[in-house]
Design a protein around this motif. Structure first.
Motif, PDB file in Angstrom:
ATOM      1  N   TYR A  22     -49.599 -27.358   2.472  1.00  0.00           N
ATOM      2  CA  TYR A  22     -49.402 -26.898   3.744  1.00  0.00           C
ATOM      3  C   TYR A  22     -48.706 -27.828   4.586  1.00  0.00           C
ATOM      4  O   TYR A  22     -48.310 -27.132   5.486  1.00  0.00           O
ATOM      5  CB  TYR A  22     -51.613 -27.241   4.040  1.00  0.00           C
ATOM      6  N   GLU A  23     -48.629 -28.363   3.989  1.00  0.00           N
ATOM      7  CA  GLU A  23     -47.672 -29.586   5.013  1.00  0.00           C
ATOM      8  C   GLU A  23     -45.934 -28.545   4.658  1.00  0.00           C
ATOM      9  O   GLU A  23     -44.830 -29.220   5.966  1.00  0.00           O
ATOM     10  CB  GLU A  23     -47.511 -31.641   4.298  1.00  0.00           C
ATOM     11  N   ASP A  24     -46.084 -28.583   3.528  1.00  0.00           N
ATOM     12  CA  ASP A  24     -44.482 -27.915   3.597  1.00  0.00           C
ATOM     13  C   ASP A  24     -44.138 -26.589   4.118  1.00  0.00           C
ATOM     14  O   ASP A  24     -43.730 -25.990   5.216  1.00  0.00           O
ATOM     15  CB  ASP A  24     -43.597 -28.341   2.376  1.00  0.00           C
ATOM     16  N   VAL A  25     -45.692 -25.618   4.315  1.00  0.00           N
ATOM     17  CA  VAL A  25     -45.832 -24.146   5.041  1.00  0.00           C
ATOM     18  C   VAL A  25     -45.636 -24.450   6.232  1.00  0.00           C
ATOM     19  O   VAL A  25     -45.057 -24.008   6.708  1.00  0.00           O
ATOM     20  CB  VAL A  25     -46.471 -23.381   3.961  1.00  0.00           C
ATOM     21  N   PHE A  26     -46.384 -25.395   6.638  1.00  0.00           N
ATOM     22  CA  PHE A  26     -47.058 -24.776   8.216  1.00  0.00           C
ATOM     23  C   PHE A  26     -46.541 -26.206   8.550  1.00  0.00           C
ATOM     24  O   PHE A  26     -46.488 -26.069   9.809  1.00  0.00           O
ATOM     25  CB  PHE A  26     -48.045 -25.049   7.811  1.00  0.00           C
ATOM     26  N   GLY A  27     -46.050 -27.177   8.586  1.00  0.00           N
ATOM     27  CA  GLY A  27     -45.918 -28.414   9.164  1.00  0.00           C
ATOM     28  C   GLY A  27     -47.153 -29.686   8.920  1.00  0.00           C
ATOM     29  O   GLY A  27     -47.349 -29.867  10.362  1.00  0.00           O
ATOM     30  N   TRP A  28     -47.561 -28.797   9.041  1.00  0.00           N
ATOM     31  CA  TRP A  28     -49.598 -29.637   9.217  1.00  0.00           C
ATOM     32  C   TRP A  28     -48.880 -31.480   8.579  1.00  0.00           C
ATOM     33  O   TRP A  28     -48.373 -31.591   7.944  1.00  0.00           O
ATOM     34  CB  TRP A  28     -50.868 -28.885   8.954  1.00  0.00           C
ATOM     35  N   LYS A  29     -50.240 -31.720   9.598  1.00  0.00           N
ATOM     36  CA  LYS A  29     -49.916 -33.210   9.484  1.00  0.00           C
ATOM     37  C   LYS A  29     -51.390 -33.299   8.545  1.00  0.00           C
ATOM     38  O   LYS A  29     -52.575 -33.279   9.628  1.00  0.00           O
ATOM     39  CB  LYS A  29     -49.980 -33.979  10.264  1.00  0.00           C
ATOM     40  N   ILE A  30     -51.798 -34.072   7.220  1.00  0.00           N
ATOM     41  CA  ILE A  30     -52.150 -34.378   6.313  1.00  0.00           C
ATOM     42  C   ILE A  30     -52.789 -35.637   6.419  1.00  0.00           C
ATOM     43  O   ILE A  30     -52.022 -36.192   5.428  1.00  0.00           O
ATOM     44  CB  ILE A  30     -52.390 -33.536   5.331  1.00  0.00           C
ATOM     45  N   ILE A  31     -54.057 -36.547   6.559  1.00  0.00           N
ATOM     46  CA  ILE A  31     -53.933 -37.957   5.967  1.00  0.00           C
ATOM     47  C   ILE A  31     -55.477 -38.261   5.738  1.00  0.00           C
ATOM     48  O   ILE A  31     -56.386 -37.250   6.728  1.00  0.00           O
ATOM     49  CB  ILE A  31     -54.046 -38.403   7.976  1.00  0.00           C
ATOM     50  N   GLN A  32     -55.446 -38.767   5.015  1.00  0.00           N
ATOM     51  CA  GLN A  32     -56.858 -39.606   3.924  1.00  0.00           C
ATOM     52  C   GLN A  32     -57.530 -40.032   5.299  1.00  0.00           C
ATOM     53  O   GLN A  32     -56.971 -40.708   5.802  1.00  0.00           O
ATOM     54  CB  GLN A  32     -56.351 -40.066   2.710  1.00  0.00           C
ATOM     55  N   ALA A  33     -58.879 -39.864   5.280  1.00  0.00           N
ATOM     56  CA  ALA A  33     -59.692 -40.215   5.954  1.00  0.00           C
ATOM     57  C   ALA A  33     -60.648 -41.180   4.963  1.00  0.00           C
ATOM     58  O   ALA A  33     -60.464 -41.306   3.966  1.00  0.00           O
ATOM     59  CB  ALA A  33     -61.089 -39.171   6.200  1.00  0.00           C
ATOM     60  N   GLY A  34     -61.094 -42.180   5.836  1.00  0.00           N
ATOM     61  CA  GLY A  34     -61.782 -43.768   4.910  1.00  0.00           C
ATOM     62  C   GLY A  34     -63.329 -43.595   5.070  1.00  0.00           C
ATOM     63  O   GLY A  34     -63.791 -42.136   5.435  1.00  0.00           O
ATOM     64  N   GLY A  35     -63.694 -43.648   3.839  1.00  0.00           N
ATOM     65  CA  GLY A  35     -65.765 -43.129   3.340  1.00  0.00           C
ATOM     66  C   GLY A  35     -65.282 -43.273   1.913  1.00  0.00           C
ATOM     67  O   GLY A  35     -64.968 -43.520   1.443  1.00  0.00           O
ATOM     68  N   PRO A  36     -66.303 -42.950   1.684  1.00  0.00           N
ATOM     69  CA  PRO A  36     -67.002 -43.358   0.498  1.00  0.00           C
ATOM     70  C   PRO A  36     -67.054 -41.666   0.227  1.00  0.00           C
ATOM     71  O   PRO A  36     -66.917 -42.060  -1.005  1.00  0.00           O
ATOM     72  CB  PRO A  36     -68.776 -42.838   0.665  1.00  0.00           C
ATOM     73  N   ILE A  37     -66.797 -40.867   0.363  1.00  0.00           N
ATOM     74  CA  ILE A  37     -65.908 -39.416  -0.908  1.00  0.00           C
ATOM     75  C   ILE A  37     -64.539 -39.569  -0.185  1.00  0.00           C
ATOM     76  O   ILE A  37     -63.971 -39.727   1.139  1.00  0.00           O
ATOM     77  CB  ILE A  37     -67.190 -38.292  -0.116  1.00  0.00           C
ATOM     78  N   GLU A  38     -63.493 -38.534  -0.848  1.00  0.00           N
ATOM     79  CA  GLU A  38     -62.913 -38.309  -0.786  1.00  0.00           C
ATOM     80  C   GLU A  38     -62.367 -36.835   0.384  1.00  0.00           C
ATOM     81  O   GLU A  38     -62.398 -35.954  -0.348  1.00  0.00           O
ATOM     82  CB  GLU A  38     -61.973 -37.936  -2.432  1.00  0.00           C
ATOM     83  N   TYR A  39     -61.595 -37.742   1.468  1.00  0.00           N
ATOM     84  CA  TYR A  39     -61.640 -35.979   1.951  1.00  0.00           C
ATOM     85  C   TYR A  39     -60.338 -36.287   3.562  1.00  0.00           C
ATOM     86  O   TYR A  39     -60.181 -37.860   3.043  1.00  0.00           O
ATOM     87  CB  TYR A  39     -62.967 -36.576   3.594  1.00  0.00           C
ATOM     88  N   TRP A  40     -59.756 -35.162   3.106  1.00  0.00           N
ATOM     89  CA  TRP A  40     -58.555 -35.759   3.996  1.00  0.00           C
ATOM     90  C   TRP A  40     -58.758 -35.127   5.824  1.00  0.00           C
ATOM     91  O   TRP A  40     -59.428 -32.799   5.821  1.00  0.00           O
ATOM     92  CB  TRP A  40     -57.098 -34.940   3.090  1.00  0.00           C
ATOM     93  N   ILE A  41     -57.755 -34.908   6.329  1.00  0.00           N
ATOM     94  CA  ILE A  41     -58.040 -34.725   8.040  1.00  0.00           C
ATOM     95  C   ILE A  41     -56.927 -33.888   7.928  1.00  0.00           C
ATOM     96  O   ILE A  41     -55.690 -33.949   7.142  1.00  0.00           O
ATOM     97  CB  ILE A  41     -58.004 -35.720   8.918  1.00  0.00           C
ATOM     98  N   ILE A  42     -57.477 -32.375   8.014  1.00  0.00           N
ATOM     99  CA  ILE A  42     -56.059 -31.683   8.451  1.00  0.00           C
ATOM    100  C   ILE A  42     -55.257 -31.121  10.354  1.00  0.00           C
ATOM    101  O   ILE A  42     -56.369 -30.683  10.932  1.00  0.00           O
ATOM    102  CB  ILE A  42     -56.152 -30.448   7.905  1.00  0.00           C
ATOM    103  N   GLN A  43     -54.408 -31.724  10.192  1.00  0.00           N
ATOM    104  CA  GLN A  43     -53.991 -31.337  11.742  1.00  0.00           C
ATOM    105  C   GLN A  43     -52.855 -30.411  11.797  1.00  0.00           C
ATOM    106  O   GLN A  43     -52.317 -30.500  11.324  1.00  0.00           O
ATOM    107  CB  GLN A  43     -53.558 -32.671  12.600  1.00  0.00           C
ATOM    108  N   THR A  44     -53.319 -29.423  12.389  1.00  0.00           N
ATOM    109  CA  THR A  44     -52.396 -28.139  12.774  1.00  0.00           C
ATOM    110  C   THR A  44     -52.222 -28.644  13.894  1.00  0.00           C
ATOM    111  O   THR A  44     -50.722 -27.418  13.954  1.00  0.00           O
ATOM    112  CB  THR A  44     -53.222 -27.012  12.501  1.00  0.00           C
ATOM    113  N   VAL A  45     -52.434 -28.759  15.141  1.00  0.00           N
ATOM    114  CA  VAL A  45     -51.905 -29.474  16.525  1.00  0.00           C
ATOM    115  C   VAL A  45     -52.480 -30.747  16.558  1.00  0.00           C
ATOM    116  O   VAL A  45     -53.212 -31.630  15.933  1.00  0.00           O
ATOM    117  CB  VAL A  45     -52.724 -28.506  17.339  1.00  0.00           C
TER     118      VAL A  45
END
Length: 128
Positions: A22-45
Protein backbone atom coordinates in the motif's frame (compact mmCIF):
# COMPACT_ATOMS: atom_id res chain seq x y z
CA UNK A 1 -24.29 13.83 12.15
CA UNK A 2 -23.64 12.40 8.70
CA UNK A 3 -23.53 8.60 8.77
CA UNK A 4 -20.57 8.28 6.47
CA UNK A 5 -17.47 6.13 6.30
CA UNK A 6 -14.94 7.53 8.77
CA UNK A 7 -12.42 4.68 9.07
CA UNK A 8 -11.47 1.43 7.37
CA UNK A 9 -9.46 -1.62 8.42
CA UNK A 10 -7.50 -4.12 6.37
CA UNK A 11 -6.61 -7.57 7.74
CA UNK A 12 -3.19 -8.93 6.72
CA UNK A 13 -1.39 -12.23 7.17
CA UNK A 14 2.01 -10.72 6.30
CA UNK A 15 2.00 -7.23 7.80
CA UNK A 16 5.28 -6.03 6.28
CA UNK A 17 4.37 -7.25 2.79
CA UNK A 18 0.97 -5.56 2.80
CA UNK A 19 2.43 -2.41 4.40
CA UNK A 20 5.00 -2.12 1.58
CA UNK A 21 2.30 -2.87 -1.03
CA UNK A 22 0.00 0.00 0.00
CA UNK A 23 2.88 2.38 0.61
CA UNK A 24 4.31 1.67 -2.85
CA UNK A 25 0.98 1.63 -4.72
CA UNK A 26 -0.70 4.68 -3.13
CA UNK A 27 2.06 6.45 -1.20
CA UNK A 28 0.19 5.93 2.09
CA UNK A 29 2.04 6.43 5.38
CA UNK A 30 1.66 3.32 7.54
CA UNK A 31 3.05 3.31 11.08
CA UNK A 32 2.82 0.75 13.86
CA UNK A 33 0.71 1.87 16.81
CA UNK A 34 1.79 1.19 20.36
CA UNK A 35 -0.31 -1.06 22.50
CA UNK A 36 -0.96 -4.67 23.45
CA UNK A 37 -2.06 -5.82 19.97
CA UNK A 38 -0.26 -5.50 16.64
CA UNK A 39 -2.06 -2.65 14.91
CA UNK A 40 -0.89 -0.27 12.21
CA UNK A 41 -2.27 3.21 11.47
CA UNK A 42 -2.85 3.96 7.77
CA UNK A 43 -2.69 7.61 6.75
CA UNK A 44 -4.13 8.16 3.29
CA UNK A 45 -4.13 11.91 4.04
CA UNK A 46 -1.98 13.87 6.52
CA UNK A 47 -3.16 14.40 10.10
CA UNK A 48 -2.53 16.92 12.84
CA UNK A 49 -1.00 16.01 16.21
CA UNK A 50 -4.43 14.80 17.42
CA UNK A 51 -4.89 12.45 14.45
CA UNK A 52 -7.49 14.63 12.70
CA UNK A 53 -7.24 14.76 8.91
CA UNK A 54 -5.84 18.00 7.48
CA UNK A 55 -7.78 17.67 4.23
CA UNK A 56 -10.69 15.55 3.00
CA UNK A 57 -10.03 11.83 3.14
CA UNK A 58 -10.42 8.72 5.25
CA UNK A 59 -7.63 7.10 7.22
CA UNK A 60 -7.65 3.58 8.54
CA UNK A 61 -5.81 0.74 10.14
CA UNK A 62 -4.30 -2.67 9.50
CA UNK A 63 -4.29 -5.64 11.84
CA UNK A 64 -3.15 -9.27 11.89
CA UNK A 65 -5.70 -11.44 10.07
CA UNK A 66 -7.52 -13.66 12.59
CA UNK A 67 -9.38 -15.95 10.18
CA UNK A 68 -8.80 -16.88 6.52
CA UNK A 69 -12.12 -15.28 5.51
CA UNK A 70 -11.26 -11.91 7.13
CA UNK A 71 -12.00 -9.02 4.73
CA UNK A 72 -11.54 -5.23 4.86
CA UNK A 73 -14.28 -3.41 6.74
CA UNK A 74 -15.64 0.15 6.67
CA UNK A 75 -16.67 2.01 9.83
CA UNK A 76 -19.69 4.36 9.77
CA UNK A 77 -20.04 7.14 12.32
CA UNK A 78 -23.24 7.09 14.41
CA UNK A 79 -24.61 8.98 17.41
CA UNK A 80 -25.61 5.86 19.36
CA UNK A 81 -24.37 2.36 18.60
CA UNK A 82 -27.10 0.89 20.81
CA UNK A 83 -29.84 2.59 18.79
CA UNK A 84 -28.29 1.65 15.45
CA UNK A 85 -27.76 -2.01 16.41
CA UNK A 86 -31.45 -2.22 17.32
CA UNK A 87 -32.37 -0.66 13.97
CA UNK A 88 -30.05 -3.04 12.08
CA UNK A 89 -31.63 -6.13 13.67
CA UNK A 90 -35.16 -4.79 13.17
CA UNK A 91 -34.45 -4.27 9.45
CA UNK A 92 -33.06 -7.79 8.90
CA UNK A 93 -29.36 -7.30 9.62
CA UNK A 94 -27.26 -9.19 12.14
CA UNK A 95 -24.90 -8.04 14.90
CA UNK A 96 -21.56 -9.86 14.57
CA UNK A 97 -19.63 -8.02 17.29
CA UNK A 98 -21.44 -6.33 20.18
CA UNK A 99 -20.68 -2.83 21.38
CA UNK A 100 -17.24 -2.52 22.96
CA UNK A 101 -15.22 0.42 24.21
CA UNK A 102 -12.02 1.60 22.53
CA UNK A 103 -10.22 3.80 25.08
CA UNK A 104 -9.79 7.43 23.99
CA UNK A 105 -11.79 6.76 20.79
CA UNK A 106 -15.34 5.76 21.71
CA UNK A 107 -17.31 2.59 21.06
CA UNK A 108 -17.41 0.19 18.13
CA UNK A 109 -19.58 -2.71 16.98
CA UNK A 110 -19.83 -4.80 13.82
CA UNK A 111 -22.80 -6.06 11.83
CA UNK A 112 -23.92 -7.54 8.52
CA UNK A 113 -26.67 -6.28 6.24
CA UNK A 114 -29.46 -8.70 5.18
CA UNK A 115 -27.23 -10.03 2.35
CA UNK A 116 -24.26 -10.74 4.62
CA UNK A 117 -22.12 -7.69 3.76
CA UNK A 118 -20.00 -6.75 6.78
CA UNK A 119 -19.65 -3.23 8.14
CA UNK A 120 -18.88 -1.60 11.47
CA UNK A 121 -20.14 1.31 13.54
CA UNK A 122 -18.20 3.83 15.58
CA UNK A 123 -19.68 6.10 18.22
CA UNK A 124 -16.95 8.67 18.84
CA UNK A 125 -16.32 10.08 22.29
CA UNK A 126 -18.25 13.26 22.91
CA UNK A 127 -15.70 16.06 23.06
CA UNK A 128 -16.60 18.89 25.42
Amino acid sequence: MDHTIVHFEIPASNMEKIKRFYEDVFGWKIIQAGGPIEYWIIQTVPTDNKGMTLRPGINGGMYKRQTPEGKPINYYSVESITDFLEKIVKLGGRVTQPKQEVPEVGWIAAAEDPEGNAFALIEPLKLS
